[in-house]
Design a protein around this motif. Structure first.
Motif, PDB file in Angstrom:
ATOM      1  N   LEU A  20      44.313  38.537  27.267  1.00 42.40           N
ATOM      2  CA  LEU A  20      44.188  37.402  28.112  1.00 42.40           C
ATOM      3  C   LEU A  20      43.997  37.754  29.697  1.00 42.40           C
ATOM      4  CD1 LEU A  20      47.197  34.948  26.883  1.00 42.40           C
ATOM      5  CD2 LEU A  20      45.009  35.316  25.846  1.00 42.40           C
ATOM      6  N   SER A  21      43.258  37.140  30.353  1.00 33.18           N
ATOM      7  CA  SER A  21      42.873  37.193  31.689  1.00 33.18           C
ATOM      8  C   SER A  21      43.210  36.050  32.480  1.00 33.18           C
ATOM      9  CB  SER A  21      41.509  37.549  31.954  1.00 33.18           C
ATOM     10  OG  SER A  21      41.137  38.857  31.200  1.00 33.18           O
ATOM     11  N   CYS A  22      43.720  36.262  33.729  1.00 29.75           N
ATOM     12  CA  CYS A  22      43.733  35.171  34.769  1.00 29.75           C
ATOM     13  C   CYS A  22      43.031  35.517  35.954  1.00 29.75           C
ATOM     14  CB  CYS A  22      45.251  34.846  34.736  1.00 29.75           C
ATOM     15  SG  CYS A  22      45.712  33.549  36.039  1.00 29.75           S
ATOM     16  N   ALA A  23      42.144  34.912  36.395  1.00 25.61           N
ATOM     17  CA  ALA A  23      41.652  35.304  37.780  1.00 25.61           C
ATOM     18  C   ALA A  23      42.143  34.335  38.823  1.00 25.61           C
ATOM     19  CB  ALA A  23      39.921  35.088  37.447  1.00 25.61           C
ATOM     20  N   ALA A  24      42.396  34.862  39.874  1.00 21.42           N
ATOM     21  CA  ALA A  24      42.731  33.929  41.173  1.00 21.42           C
ATOM     22  C   ALA A  24      41.674  33.800  42.243  1.00 21.42           C
ATOM     23  CB  ALA A  24      43.799  34.468  41.656  1.00 21.42           C
ATOM     24  N   SER A  25      41.739  32.667  42.702  1.00 18.79           N
ATOM     25  CA  SER A  25      40.711  32.192  43.829  1.00 18.79           C
ATOM     26  C   SER A  25      40.841  33.002  45.169  1.00 18.79           C
ATOM     27  CB  SER A  25      40.634  30.644  43.828  1.00 18.79           C
ATOM     28  OG  SER A  25      41.665  30.133  44.068  1.00 18.79           O
ATOM     29  N   ARG A  26      42.247  33.541  45.400  1.00 22.36           N
ATOM     30  CA  ARG A  26      42.279  34.344  46.439  1.00 22.36           C
ATOM     31  C   ARG A  26      43.079  35.546  46.083  1.00 22.36           C
ATOM     32  NH1 ARG A  26      47.495  31.092  48.554  1.00 22.36           N
ATOM     33  NH2 ARG A  26      49.014  32.428  47.882  1.00 22.36           N
ATOM     34  N   SER A  27      43.169  36.669  47.151  1.00 23.24           N
ATOM     35  CA  SER A  27      43.760  37.766  46.670  1.00 23.24           C
ATOM     36  C   SER A  27      45.146  37.836  46.115  1.00 23.24           C
ATOM     37  CB  SER A  27      43.832  38.605  47.956  1.00 23.24           C
ATOM     38  OG  SER A  27      44.602  39.783  47.837  1.00 23.24           O
TER      39      SER A  27
END
Length: 115
Positions: A20-27
């Motif tokens: 699973l991957s979880c990409a954030a919109s900030r650092s």
């Protein structure tokens, strides 16, 4: 407003693997804790794995030795590698990031372990 976008769920046979991957919109450096929860039908949401800002990890007893949480700072992404999957791992998985002011949740991704 922080956005977390999950991917990688699906149907897998017992003994199989998923990431699973979880990409954030900030650092992701701005968060104190990065984690994964799951919720099976009729059950409460439970913590699966957590990665602290200093790099320590913790896991639910039910997944120790099978799941690994990791991060890619350049991609602002946290991963959950799931190996030796069992039918009881079937659930909706949510990523959860915390900073000093709030909790942020992904939209959830379904993981189904079945033959």
């Amino acid at each position: 407003q922080v956005q977390l976008v999950e991917s990688g769920g699906g149907l897998v046979q017992p003994g199989g693997s998923l990431r699973l991957s979880c990409a954030a919109s900030r650092s992701i450096f701005t968060f104190n804790a990065l984690g994964w929860f799951r919720q099976a039908p009729g059950k409460e949401r439970e913590l699966v794995a957590r990665l602290s800002s200093i790099g320590s990890t913790s896991y639910a007893d039910s997944v120790k030795g099978r799941f690994t949480i990791s991060r890619d700072n350049g991609k602002n992404t946290v991963y959950l590698q799931m190996n030796s999957l069992k039918p009881e791992d079937t659930a909706v998985y949510y990523c959860n990031f915390r900073d000093p002011w709030s909790d942020y949740w992904g939209q959830g991704t379904q993981v189904t372990v079945s033959s």
